[in-house]
Design a protein around this motif. Structure first.
Motif, PDB file in Angstrom:
ATOM      1  N   ALA A  52      41.391  46.386  41.034  1.00 14.43           N
ATOM      2  CA  ALA A  52      41.542  45.020  40.527  1.00 14.43           C
ATOM      3  C   ALA A  52      41.323  44.952  39.027  1.00 14.43           C
ATOM      4  N   ASP A  56      44.112  43.390  36.751  1.00 16.66           N
ATOM      5  CA  ASP A  56      43.823  42.101  36.109  1.00 16.66           C
ATOM      6  C   ASP A  56      43.454  42.217  34.639  1.00 16.66           C
ATOM      7  N   ILE A 175      34.869  40.008  47.939  1.00 18.21           N
ATOM      8  CA  ILE A 175      36.189  40.129  47.311  1.00 18.21           C
ATOM      9  C   ILE A 175      37.224  39.323  48.089  1.00 18.21           C
ATOM     10  N   ASN A 176      37.195  39.447  49.416  1.00 17.70           N
ATOM     11  CA  ASN A 176      38.149  38.701  50.246  1.00 17.70           C
ATOM     12  C   ASN A 176      37.959  37.194  50.097  1.00 17.70           C
ATOM     13  N   ASP A 179      38.981  35.927  46.488  1.00 12.13           N
ATOM     14  CA  ASP A 179      40.426  35.873  46.250  1.00 12.13           C
ATOM     15  C   ASP A 179      41.048  34.596  46.799  1.00 12.13           C
ATOM     16  N   GLN A 180      40.319  33.902  47.683  1.00 20.84           N
ATOM     17  CA  GLN A 180      40.835  32.652  48.253  1.00 20.84           C
ATOM     18  C   GLN A 180      40.379  31.424  47.479  1.00 20.84           C
ATOM     19  N   ARG A 185      38.758  35.488  40.648  1.00 19.85           N
ATOM     20  CA  ARG A 185      39.210  36.636  41.413  1.00 19.85           C
ATOM     21  C   ARG A 185      38.057  37.141  42.273  1.00 19.85           C
ATOM     22  N   GLY A 186      38.386  37.849  43.337  1.00 15.65           N
ATOM     23  CA  GLY A 186      37.368  38.318  44.253  1.00 15.65           C
ATOM     24  C   GLY A 186      36.337  39.216  43.610  1.00 15.65           C
TER      25      GLY A 186
END
Length: 449
Positions: A52, A56, A175-176, A179-180, A185-186
């Motif tokens: 990531a 990113d 992280i999951n 990301d939502q 960012r996660g």
């Protein structure tokens, strides 16, 4: 049998001393394990953000390897000064300070903007965390006699498997979840949350730790006396046989001998740990996330049992030498086996080798630390233990750079070539552990009686 040896054996068998040791372990060890859990998590969670950060923020593989390793440069530079300050101000204040400041730095990784800020923060993380591990080793050597010290070191080392067993799924989950969330960012959520956990652990440490048995309200007068008497006798032996003072410790040949052993160990530990998410992802064909985090937890789960059981069993010099030699050989063989499995696309076998490697290098760590703490005391302990840990931990700097360089030179798409390179040094450590038979001294005689 000498009068001193008889007295030592009688003291070790004393119900009062055993009660004091049980109470001290119950009170101190959970807090020390928590500190090391968040410490190990904050220094290794960067593996979950590797891809990531590249996507990113443009952090290249080379910059990532530099950042992963430069942590240990800052760590090495400030290790001995930190240990000497701990000796001066006490573990209660200093260990709490270490955790709070490194937690703040760790949380700042959420705001990385590119390669430069990433590398700088990794260096600062090493600076702020410097002194935690050797400080705890020195702290435990002041609380627990040599006979049970490997067992206490092993309990402390349980933080590593707990950190990876709990922390890897936690990192993957954060992280999951992150990301939502909108606007973040996660990996940012992961770094910030886990950094704040370290700050909270540091605050708790200030209230739970005690600067020496004489200040422990949880011990009665007889228990304080029994613990102080055995520790005083062991320190007397150390003063007779070991180096005295900071500079004498730093010149001592045995200190440098164990520094090299510890360097080889850290090559194995961080060579595996830093790249474990990517290695398991490559073996299984799954994206780094919760599923990979759960798979990574398996080796560390089994490592709990190997670390604790061997820590209990290694209560004589001969047993410590035997376990140390065999475990280093096992570490090297299993790292090489995991590389072979990666090259030949054998994911199940690869995970088995990784599990056995983790079990081996986790269990051997407490055994290694039993040796220097048996002949170092006072300011010599602060300097000697700090030197062993700081320079030994440079293995964590060398490991990711060596692995990346070998993979780049060989253009190995599986990344196994770099793992092969890391699997060699544990065999040198095994030979050196066997060679410790030349270091037998009066402290060892007391331990074996």
């Amino acid at each position: 049998m000498s009068a001193v040896t008889t007295s030592t054996k009688e003291m070790l068998d004393s119900p009062v001393l055993k009660s004091a040791i049980r109470k001290a372990a119950f009170r101190l060890m959970p807090m020390l394990v928590i500190l090391y859990v968040v410490s190990f998590l904050d220094r290794t969670n960067v593996g979950f953000a590797e891809a990531a950060l590249g996507a990113d923020k443009g952090v290249s593989a080379g910059a990532f390897a530099l950042g992963a390793g430069i942590f240990f440069i800052g760590y090495a530079i400030f290790e001995i000064p930190s240990n000497l300050l701990l000796k001066k101000v006490g573990a209660k204040v200093w260990l709490a300070r270490i955790a709070i400041t490194w937690g703040i730095v760790s949380a700042c990784f959420a705001f990385v903007q590119g390669e430069t800020s990433f590398v700088i923060l990794r260096f600062l993380l090493g600076v702020t965390e410097a002194g935690l591990f050797p400080g705890v080793i020195m702290y435990l050597a002041e609380w627990f006699p040599n006979k049970v010290r490997v067992q206490m070191f092993a309990i402390f080392y349980l933080a590593q498997p707990f950190s990876q067993m709990i922390g890897n799924p936690l990192s993957g989950w954060l992280i999951n979840i992150g990301d939502q969330l909108p606007g973040v960012r996660g990996w940012q959520v992961m770094f910030f949350t886990e950094g704040i956990l370290a700050v909270l652990a540091g605050v708790a440490a200030f209230f739970f730790l005690i600067n020496g048995p004489e200040k422990a309200k949880f011990l009665n007068v007889d228990e304080k006396f029994a613990l102080k008497e055995i520790m005083t006798q062991e320190d007397t032996v150390k003063d007779e046989t070991g180096p005295r003072g900071v500079f004498a410790a730093m010149r001592n040949g045995r200190v440098w001998y164990f520094t090299l052993i510890y360097f080889c160990l850290q090559i194995a530990v961080y060579g595996v740990t830093f790249f474990l998410p990517q290695q398991v992802s490559s073996l299984t064909g799954q994206k780094v996330g919760l599923a990979v985090g759960l798979l990574i937890a398996v080796p560390w789960f089994f490592g709990i049992f190997s670390c604790y059981l061997i820590g209990r069993a290694a209560n004589t010099v001969a047993k410590r030498r035997m376990f140390g030699t065999v475990l280093f050989v096992s570490t090297g063989v299993c790292i090489l086996g995991s590389a072979w499995a990666g090259t030949n696309h054998q994911p199940v076998l690869g995970l088995i080798f990784i599990t056995l490697a983790v079990c081996s290098f986790l269990a051997v760590g407490p055994v290694v630390w039993a040796y220097p703490t048996a002949f170092l005391a006072g300011s010599a302990a602060a300097a000697g233990i700090g030197l062993i840990n700081s320079l030994g931990n440079l293995g964590g700097f060398v490991a990711p750079i060596l692995r990346t360089a070998v993979n780049s030179a060989t253009a190995d798409p599986t990344g196994s070539a770099g793992v092969y390179a890391l699997g060699i040094l544990p065999f040198l450590a095994a030979a050196m552990m066997y060679g410790t038979r030349a270091f037998r001294n009066k402290a060892d005689d007391l331990l074996d009686k």
